[in-house]
Design an enzyme around this catalytic site. Structure first.
Site, PDB file in Angstrom:
ATOM      1  N   HIS A 161      43.251  42.985  40.079  1.00 33.99           N
ATOM      2  CA  HIS A 161      42.815  41.617  40.409  1.00 33.99           C
ATOM      3  C   HIS A 161      43.112  41.299  41.884  1.00 33.99           C
ATOM      4  O   HIS A 161      43.876  40.368  42.198  1.00 33.99           O
ATOM      5  CB  HIS A 161      43.476  40.598  39.476  1.00 33.99           C
ATOM      6  CG  HIS A 161      42.734  39.292  39.389  1.00 33.99           C
ATOM      7  ND1 HIS A 161      42.641  38.553  38.237  1.00 33.99           N
ATOM      8  CD2 HIS A 161      42.052  38.590  40.321  1.00 33.99           C
ATOM      9  CE1 HIS A 161      41.943  37.455  38.471  1.00 33.99           C
ATOM     10  NE2 HIS A 161      41.569  37.452  39.734  1.00 33.99           N
ATOM     11  N   PHE A 187      24.519  34.037  40.962  1.00 35.63           N
ATOM     12  CA  PHE A 187      24.101  34.018  42.367  1.00 35.63           C
ATOM     13  C   PHE A 187      24.618  32.747  43.021  1.00 35.63           C
ATOM     14  O   PHE A 187      23.885  31.961  43.602  1.00 35.63           O
ATOM     15  CB  PHE A 187      22.568  34.106  42.431  1.00 35.63           C
ATOM     16  CG  PHE A 187      22.041  34.620  43.744  1.00 35.63           C
ATOM     17  CD1 PHE A 187      22.374  35.874  44.213  1.00 35.63           C
ATOM     18  CD2 PHE A 187      21.192  33.835  44.516  1.00 35.63           C
ATOM     19  CE1 PHE A 187      21.881  36.355  45.422  1.00 35.63           C
ATOM     20  CE2 PHE A 187      20.692  34.304  45.723  1.00 35.63           C
ATOM     21  CZ  PHE A 187      21.035  35.561  46.180  1.00 35.63           C
ATOM     22  N   GLY A 188      25.937  32.584  42.901  1.00 37.18           N
ATOM     23  CA  GLY A 188      26.599  31.473  43.590  1.00 37.18           C
ATOM     24  C   GLY A 188      27.091  31.965  44.941  1.00 37.18           C
ATOM     25  O   GLY A 188      26.524  32.896  45.523  1.00 37.18           O
ATOM     26  N   ARG A 189      28.171  31.346  45.412  1.00 35.88           N
ATOM     27  CA  ARG A 189      28.682  31.699  46.752  1.00 35.88           C
ATOM     28  C   ARG A 189      29.005  33.185  46.880  1.00 35.88           C
ATOM     29  O   ARG A 189      28.602  33.843  47.848  1.00 35.88           O
ATOM     30  CB  ARG A 189      29.948  30.885  47.035  1.00 35.88           C
ATOM     31  CG  ARG A 189      29.704  29.420  47.322  1.00 35.88           C
ATOM     32  CD  ARG A 189      31.026  28.694  47.446  1.00 35.88           C
ATOM     33  NE  ARG A 189      31.661  28.598  46.145  1.00 35.88           N
ATOM     34  CZ  ARG A 189      31.697  27.491  45.403  1.00 35.88           C
ATOM     35  NH1 ARG A 189      31.184  26.374  45.858  1.00 35.88           N
ATOM     36  NH2 ARG A 189      32.272  27.483  44.221  1.00 35.88           N
ATOM     37  N   ILE A 190      29.735  33.724  45.896  1.00 33.48           N
ATOM     38  CA  ILE A 190      30.179  35.120  46.025  1.00 33.48           C
ATOM     39  C   ILE A 190      29.004  36.084  45.806  1.00 33.48           C
ATOM     40  O   ILE A 190      28.842  37.055  46.553  1.00 33.48           O
ATOM     41  CB  ILE A 190      31.360  35.410  45.072  1.00 33.48           C
ATOM     42  CG1 ILE A 190      32.558  34.507  45.447  1.00 33.48           C
ATOM     43  CG2 ILE A 190      31.775  36.880  45.155  1.00 33.48           C
ATOM     44  CD1 ILE A 190      33.705  34.512  44.444  1.00 33.48           C
ATOM     45  N   GLU A 206      44.526  40.812  30.929  1.00 36.53           N
ATOM     46  CA  GLU A 206      45.376  41.117  32.084  1.00 36.53           C
ATOM     47  C   GLU A 206      46.829  40.739  31.798  1.00 36.53           C
ATOM     48  O   GLU A 206      47.054  39.694  31.179  1.00 36.53           O
ATOM     49  CB  GLU A 206      44.894  40.317  33.306  1.00 36.53           C
ATOM     50  CG  GLU A 206      43.580  40.832  33.826  1.00 36.53           C
ATOM     51  CD  GLU A 206      43.055  40.058  35.031  1.00 36.53           C
ATOM     52  OE1 GLU A 206      43.854  39.416  35.737  1.00 36.53           O
ATOM     53  OE2 GLU A 206      41.839  40.111  35.257  1.00 36.53           O
ATOM     54  N   ARG A 235      35.539  37.705  35.966  1.00 40.69           N
ATOM     55  CA  ARG A 235      36.622  37.535  35.000  1.00 40.69           C
ATOM     56  C   ARG A 235      36.439  38.570  33.899  1.00 40.69           C
ATOM     57  O   ARG A 235      35.313  38.892  33.514  1.00 40.69           O
ATOM     58  CB  ARG A 235      36.584  36.133  34.371  1.00 40.69           C
ATOM     59  CG  ARG A 235      37.169  35.037  35.234  1.00 40.69           C
ATOM     60  CD  ARG A 235      38.686  35.146  35.358  1.00 40.69           C
ATOM     61  NE  ARG A 235      39.260  34.070  36.129  1.00 40.69           N
ATOM     62  CZ  ARG A 235      39.440  34.088  37.453  1.00 40.69           C
ATOM     63  NH1 ARG A 235      39.097  35.142  38.164  1.00 40.69           N
ATOM     64  NH2 ARG A 235      39.979  33.057  38.079  1.00 40.69           N
ATOM     65  N   SER A 248      21.009  28.665  37.690  1.00 42.10           N
ATOM     66  CA  SER A 248      20.731  27.673  38.747  1.00 42.10           C
ATOM     67  C   SER A 248      19.804  28.287  39.783  1.00 42.10           C
ATOM     68  O   SER A 248      19.848  29.491  40.024  1.00 42.10           O
ATOM     69  CB  SER A 248      22.008  27.248  39.458  1.00 42.10           C
ATOM     70  OG  SER A 248      23.037  27.072  38.535  1.00 42.10           O
ATOM     71  N   GLY A 268      40.690  40.593  44.209  1.00 42.06           N
ATOM     72  CA  GLY A 268      39.527  39.962  44.854  1.00 42.06           C
ATOM     73  C   GLY A 268      39.841  39.162  46.107  1.00 42.06           C
ATOM     74  O   GLY A 268      39.261  39.375  47.161  1.00 42.06           O
TER      75      GLY A 268
HETATM   76  C1  8YV Z   1      42.833  34.508  42.551  1.00 40.90           C
HETATM   77  C2  8YV Z   1      40.552  34.512  41.459  1.00 40.90           C
HETATM   78  O1  8YV Z   1      43.625  35.562  42.942  1.00 40.90           O
HETATM   79  O2  8YV Z   1      40.131  32.541  42.665  1.00 40.90           O
HETATM   80  C3  8YV Z   1      39.974  33.166  41.629  1.00 40.90           C
HETATM   81  O3  8YV Z   1      39.310  32.694  40.686  1.00 40.90           O
HETATM   82  O4  8YV Z   1      40.281  35.183  40.541  1.00 40.90           O
HETATM   83  C4  8YV Z   1      41.467  35.093  42.448  1.00 40.90           C
HETATM   84  O5  8YV Z   1      40.864  35.058  43.688  1.00 40.90           O
HETATM   85  C5  8YV Z   1      43.423  33.888  41.346  1.00 40.90           C
HETATM   86  O6  8YV Z   1      42.607  32.989  40.752  1.00 40.90           O
HETATM   87  C6  8YV Z   1      44.717  33.215  41.737  1.00 40.90           C
HETATM   88  O7  8YV Z   1      45.022  32.149  40.899  1.00 40.90           O
END
Ligand code: 8YV
Length: 322
Positions: free
Chosen positions: A288, A157-160, A270, A241, A182, A290
């Site tokens: 990936h 439960f951090g920023r994202i 990956e 991850r 936390s 995100g």
């Molecule tokens: C990125 C991510 O694309 O920020 C992160 O931790 O997983 C992704 O948003 C990636 O890390 C790029 O290095």
């Protein structure tokens, strides 16, 4: 800045970021965008003042210990830095920075995208249409699972995690539960309820979304036992991850219908994805993505450049993690 510091950038970055790097530094860019091998990374550690790597580069203890190393700062492009041996960086007196905040909204959007896609079977539906196999509307075709009003469990439960909670509460009137070691000071204002253990979250949730960093403690956090603790009709979403999920155990849980489906943006090995997952219709697989918007990738690049500029100007980089 006195003499222009040499910065090795391991992958292509959005053009405005590369332009800024060129204007500030002796920037060694990677026009071919081919990942650097260990020898090339060791060469960069010897020849450059700074390294700007990404998630696809493993910055190991051996690299920090490169004889004659010149690199004094590793400014990674991304919020996650499990690909960097930060303990070795500290031991060797190398600063490490990351790029938090700027990717929060887009990553949260992608978690919600996966949740909707897997619940409403949209990948499967799109494949049907593209295959020319759609025979027409019928009342019982491809029925999914309602999202509105259901329970979403957040592990981390951090920023994202918080940004996902806000979307789920405001957009879908979901009940949101969370677990994080936390404290979540603003949890009440988000209308999210804390649970003392991961298991409690898993027992109660229709959707479980992972938002913890990859650390030795979170490696295979979602193992066979935890997957079995999820509800039989529940879905697992992972935008954190790949290491956080035991992918082989996930394959078994999906095959045995221990859980109903999964939406994945990240994988243990990956870019390789388990063969079994590729064959499953109740799994949504993204590469990936995100933080993959134009706006965010430019902001991430600028943040990585800001960290380098602060360091070489003699100041403290904003986002120091080691
Ligand atoms: C990125 C991510 O694309 O920020 C992160 O931790 O997983 C992704 O948003 C990636 O890390 C790029 O290095």
């Amino acid at each position: 800045m006195s003499a222009r510091p040499t910065v090795v950038v391991t992958r292509r970055l959005p053009p405005p970021v590369e332009q800024r790097l060129r204007s500030l530094f002796d920037a060694r860019l990677n026009a071919a965008d081919a990942p650097l091998d260990d020898a090339a990374l060791a060469g960069a550690m010897r020849d450059a003042d700074a390294l700007l790597p990404t998630v696809t580069d493993r910055i190991t203890a051996d690299l920090f210990g490169t004889p004659g190393r010149r690199v004094r700062i590793v400014s990674t492009f991304g919020v996650g830095y499990n690909n960097i041996d930060v303990a070795a960086a500290r031991r060797n007196g190398v600063i490490v920075t990351n790029t938090p905040d700027v990717l929060t909204d887009d990553t949260a959007d992608l978690a919600i995208t996966l949740l909707l896609m897997v619940a409403r079977r949209t990948g499967e539906g799109e494949r049907l249409v593209r295959a020319g196999a759609w025979t027409g509307w019928r009342p019982t075709q491809m029925l999914g699972t309602r999202v509105a009003g259901k329970t979403l469990g957040l592990i981390g439960f951090g920023r994202i995690g918080r940004a996902v909670a806000a979307r789920a509460r405001g957009g879908f009137r979901m009940r949101v539960l969370w677990h994080d070691p936390s404290p979540g000071d603003d949890a009440a204002s988000l209308g999210a309820e804390r649970r003392r253990s991961i298991e409690e979250v898993l027992h109660e949730s229709d959707f479980v979304s992972l938002h913890c960093p990859a650390t030795p403690d979170t490696k295979h956090l979602m193992n066979a036992e935890r997957l079995a603790a999820m509800r039989p009709g529940a879905f697992l979403i992972n935008t954190s991850r790949g290491d956080v999920v035991d992918e082989a155990a996930l394959v078994r849980a999906l095959q045995e219908r221990t859980i109903a489906g999964a939406g994945l943006d990240v994988y243990e090995r990956e870019p390789s994805v388990s063969r079994e997952l590729l064959a499953m219709d109740n799994v949504v697989l993204l590469p990936h993505l995100g933080s993959a918007t134009d706006e965010t990738r430019v902001a991430m690049g600028n943040r990585a450049v800001d960290n380098l500029a602060a360091f070489f100007d003699g100041g403290a980089p904003l986002d120091r993690v080691a």
